[in-house]
Motif scaffolding. Structure first.
Motif, mmCIF file in Angstrom:
data_model
loop_
_atom_site.group_PDB
_atom_site.id
_atom_site.type_symbol
_atom_site.label_atom_id
_atom_site.label_comp_id
_atom_site.label_asym_id
_atom_site.label_seq_id
_atom_site.Cartn_x
_atom_site.Cartn_y
_atom_site.Cartn_z
ATOM 1 N N GLY A 1 -52.564 -35.736 53.764
ATOM 2 C CA GLY A 1 -52.685 -34.364 53.305
ATOM 3 C C GLY A 1 -52.377 -33.325 54.358
ATOM 4 O O GLY A 1 -52.614 -32.132 54.155
ATOM 5 N N TRP A 2 -51.826 -33.757 55.491
ATOM 6 C CA TRP A 2 -51.496 -32.803 56.555
ATOM 7 C C TRP A 2 -50.241 -32.008 56.219
ATOM 8 O O TRP A 2 -50.125 -30.841 56.599
ATOM 9 C CB TRP A 2 -51.271 -33.534 57.872
ATOM 10 N N ILE A 3 -49.298 -32.656 55.542
ATOM 11 C CA ILE A 3 -48.048 -32.013 55.149
ATOM 12 C C ILE A 3 -47.727 -32.383 53.700
ATOM 13 O O ILE A 3 -48.358 -33.281 53.122
ATOM 14 C CB ILE A 3 -46.863 -32.443 56.042
ATOM 15 N N LYS A 4 -46.762 -31.678 53.128
ATOM 16 C CA LYS A 4 -46.112 -32.104 51.892
ATOM 17 C C LYS A 4 -44.633 -32.197 52.210
ATOM 18 O O LYS A 4 -44.033 -31.232 52.691
ATOM 19 C CB LYS A 4 -46.352 -31.101 50.768
ATOM 20 N N SER A 5 -44.063 -33.369 51.984
ATOM 21 C CA SER A 5 -42.647 -33.554 52.278
ATOM 22 C C SER A 5 -41.918 -33.969 51.016
ATOM 23 O O SER A 5 -42.430 -34.733 50.196
ATOM 24 C CB SER A 5 -42.448 -34.610 53.376
ATOM 25 N N GLY A 6 -40.739 -33.403 50.862
ATOM 26 C CA GLY A 6 -39.886 -33.744 49.726
ATOM 27 C C GLY A 6 -38.452 -33.795 50.188
ATOM 28 O O GLY A 6 -38.179 -33.927 51.381
ATOM 29 N N ARG A 7 -37.527 -33.681 49.275
ATOM 30 C CA ARG A 7 -36.111 -33.748 49.625
ATOM 31 C C ARG A 7 -35.738 -32.528 50.460
ATOM 32 O O ARG A 7 -35.640 -31.405 49.944
ATOM 33 C CB ARG A 7 -35.252 -33.826 48.358
ATOM 34 N N GLN A 8 -35.544 -32.743 51.755
ATOM 35 C CA GLN A 8 -35.164 -31.705 52.716
ATOM 36 C C GLN A 8 -36.157 -30.539 52.733
ATOM 37 O O GLN A 8 -35.786 -29.401 53.029
ATOM 38 C CB GLN A 8 -33.744 -31.198 52.438
ATOM 39 N N LYS A 9 -37.425 -30.840 52.430
ATOM 40 C CA LYS A 9 -38.466 -29.817 52.492
ATOM 41 C C LYS A 9 -39.696 -30.378 53.195
ATOM 42 O O LYS A 9 -40.094 -31.514 52.946
ATOM 43 C CB LYS A 9 -38.867 -29.343 51.092
ATOM 44 N N ILE A 10 -40.293 -29.544 54.065
ATOM 45 C CA ILE A 10 -41.548 -29.909 54.708
ATOM 46 C C ILE A 10 -42.452 -28.684 54.684
ATOM 47 O O ILE A 10 -42.046 -27.594 55.107
ATOM 48 C CB ILE A 10 -41.346 -30.379 56.164
ATOM 49 N N THR A 11 -43.675 -28.872 54.193
ATOM 50 C CA THR A 11 -44.679 -27.814 54.175
ATOM 51 C C THR A 11 -45.883 -28.264 54.975
ATOM 52 O O THR A 11 -46.401 -29.363 54.761
ATOM 53 C CB THR A 11 -45.125 -27.495 52.727
ATOM 54 N N LEU A 12 -46.326 -27.440 55.916
ATOM 55 C CA LEU A 12 -47.545 -27.735 56.665
ATOM 56 C C LEU A 12 -48.746 -27.294 55.834
ATOM 57 O O LEU A 12 -48.905 -26.111 55.534
ATOM 58 C CB LEU A 12 -47.562 -27.001 58.012
ATOM 59 N N VAL A 13 -49.553 -28.260 55.443
ATOM 60 C CA VAL A 13 -50.762 -27.980 54.667
ATOM 61 C C VAL A 13 -51.948 -27.798 55.606
ATOM 62 O O VAL A 13 -52.736 -26.855 55.476
ATOM 63 C CB VAL A 13 -51.035 -29.109 53.657
ATOM 64 N N GLU A 14 -52.076 -28.708 56.553
ATOM 65 C CA GLU A 14 -53.119 -28.611 57.576
ATOM 66 C C GLU A 14 -52.430 -28.618 58.943
ATOM 67 O O GLU A 14 -52.458 -29.607 59.673
ATOM 68 C CB GLU A 14 -54.117 -29.761 57.453
ATOM 69 N N GLY A 15 -51.824 -27.483 59.240
ATOM 70 C CA GLY A 15 -51.030 -27.380 60.447
ATOM 71 C C GLY A 15 -51.823 -27.619 61.718
ATOM 72 O O GLY A 15 -51.281 -28.136 62.706
ATOM 73 N N HIS A 16 -53.119 -27.290 61.701
ATOM 74 C CA HIS A 16 -53.931 -27.478 62.912
ATOM 75 C C HIS A 16 -54.045 -28.948 63.295
ATOM 76 O O HIS A 16 -54.163 -29.280 64.476
ATOM 77 C CB HIS A 16 -55.324 -26.870 62.720
ATOM 78 N N LYS A 17 -53.967 -29.832 62.288
ATOM 79 C CA LYS A 17 -54.024 -31.263 62.603
ATOM 80 C C LYS A 17 -52.784 -31.687 63.389
ATOM 81 O O LYS A 17 -52.882 -32.443 64.376
ATOM 82 C CB LYS A 17 -54.135 -32.075 61.310
ATOM 83 N N LEU A 18 -51.607 -31.197 62.969
ATOM 84 C CA LEU A 18 -50.388 -31.526 63.702
ATOM 85 C C LEU A 18 -50.374 -30.861 65.076
ATOM 86 O O LEU A 18 -49.881 -31.436 66.043
ATOM 87 C CB LEU A 18 -49.157 -31.103 62.905
ATOM 88 N N MET A 19 -50.918 -29.647 65.164
ATOM 89 C CA MET A 19 -50.973 -28.972 66.457
ATOM 90 C C MET A 19 -51.847 -29.742 67.442
ATOM 91 O O MET A 19 -51.519 -29.875 68.621
ATOM 92 C CB MET A 19 -51.502 -27.542 66.283
ATOM 93 N N MET A 20 -52.956 -30.264 66.955
ATOM 94 C CA MET A 20 -53.832 -31.063 67.811
ATOM 95 C C MET A 20 -53.123 -32.317 68.273
ATOM 96 O O MET A 20 -53.214 -32.724 69.433
ATOM 97 C CB MET A 20 -55.114 -31.407 67.064
ATOM 98 N N LEU A 21 -52.389 -32.966 67.348
ATOM 99 C CA LEU A 21 -51.645 -34.166 67.697
ATOM 100 C C LEU A 21 -50.546 -33.849 68.704
ATOM 101 O O LEU A 21 -50.337 -34.588 69.681
ATOM 102 C CB LEU A 21 -51.059 -34.797 66.446
ATOM 103 N N ALA A 22 -49.835 -32.742 68.479
ATOM 104 C CA ALA A 22 -48.723 -32.377 69.365
ATOM 105 C C ALA A 22 -49.202 -32.084 70.778
ATOM 106 O O ALA A 22 -48.481 -32.354 71.742
ATOM 107 C CB ALA A 22 -47.992 -31.156 68.798
ATOM 108 N N SER A 23 -50.414 -31.539 70.914
ATOM 109 C CA SER A 23 -50.903 -31.154 72.242
ATOM 110 C C SER A 23 -51.776 -32.218 72.889
ATOM 111 O O SER A 23 -52.229 -32.054 74.027
ATOM 112 C CB SER A 23 -51.704 -29.850 72.142
ATOM 113 N N ALA A 24 -52.028 -33.334 72.188
ATOM 114 C CA ALA A 24 -52.899 -34.384 72.722
ATOM 115 C C ALA A 24 -52.263 -35.054 73.926
ATOM 116 O O ALA A 24 -51.053 -35.177 74.035
ATOM 117 C CB ALA A 24 -53.191 -35.425 71.649
#
Length: 231
Positions: A206-229
């Motif tokens: 539930g962190w993102i919604k991905s489809g055909r050539q589309k990406i939506t950040l639903v819980e962007g803070h989760k990805l930000m935490m992962l990116a900065s870990a």
């Protein structure tokens, strides 16, 4: 070009602080072009005949490796300059510029570069500042590729694209141009399989919604935490 007004440029970073007369002069020197999605604005190694301002759309900057593989260097957003080979002392374009969506650009002849920067020092200052910022970004990316885990690189790429191009929707922050999993793999130096696995996992969580050539950040803070870990 007679329909274009100086206000078109006034709020864009390359033209910040320029007078109306300077903006009018810049516009009289420019020609506008439309580039459908997927077409080249310029190609790597081609004579740098023009430099450009992206008025609308998104542009993918791509380098080819000696083996012929594509590496996406960056995305250019509306309001940014591209193809400024003269600003870095080159006579040819150092990469390919491909319309990631339907684009409108203003083009100036590279032969007029010295005249333009002499007549409009504010434009020159803004441009060289942008070149410096891009160089820092490139250095940061080299460090990222050398030190970060794959999931960090992919998370960071998605967060960065959302920050630069994101549009609010009911579901979250949509990356506002078509982007494929292959594009992300070429941005992050990893395989299509790995990117697909990670996006599918984050979609399930539930962190993102991905489809055909589309990406939506639903819980962007989760990805930000992962990116900065860090380990």
């Amino acid at each position: 070009m007679s329909r274009l007004d100086a206000s078109l440029l006034a709020d864009l970073p390359p033209f910040s602080g320029l007078s109306k007369s300077s903006l009018d002069d810049m516009l009289t020197r420019a020609v506008s072009f439309r580039h459908p999605k997927g077409t080249h604005i310029f190609r790597e190694g081609e004579d740098a005949h023009s430099f450009f301002l992206l008025l609308d759309g998104y542009v993918r900057v791509v380098k080819l490796t000696p083996d012929g593989e594509q590496v996406i260097v960056r995305y250019i957003a509306t309001g940014e300059l591209l193809g400024i080979a003269k600003a870095i002392g080159r006579e040819t374009y150092p990469a390919n510029a491909v319309a990631a969506a339907d684009c409108v650009v203003l083009a100036w002849p590279s032969s007029a570069w010295e005249t333009i920067v002499a007549a409009h020092p504010g434009f020159a200052t803004n441009t060289y500042t942008m070149v410096g910022n891009r160089l820092v970004g490139t250095q940061d990316r080299v460090v990222e590729l050398a030190t970060e885990r794959v999931e960090q690189r992919v998370a960071n790429a998605i967060v960065s694209l959302a920050r630069e191009t994101g549009r609010k929707t009911e579901d979250g922050i949509l990356i506002d141009f078509p982007i494929s999993r292959q594009d992300i793999s070429e941005m992050t130096g990893t395989t299509l399989h790995t990117v697909s696995r990670l996006l599918s996992s984050w979609d399930t969580k539930g962190w993102i919604k991905s489809g055909r050539q589309k990406i939506t950040l639903v819980e962007g803070h989760k990805l930000m935490m992962l990116a900065s870990a860090r380990d």
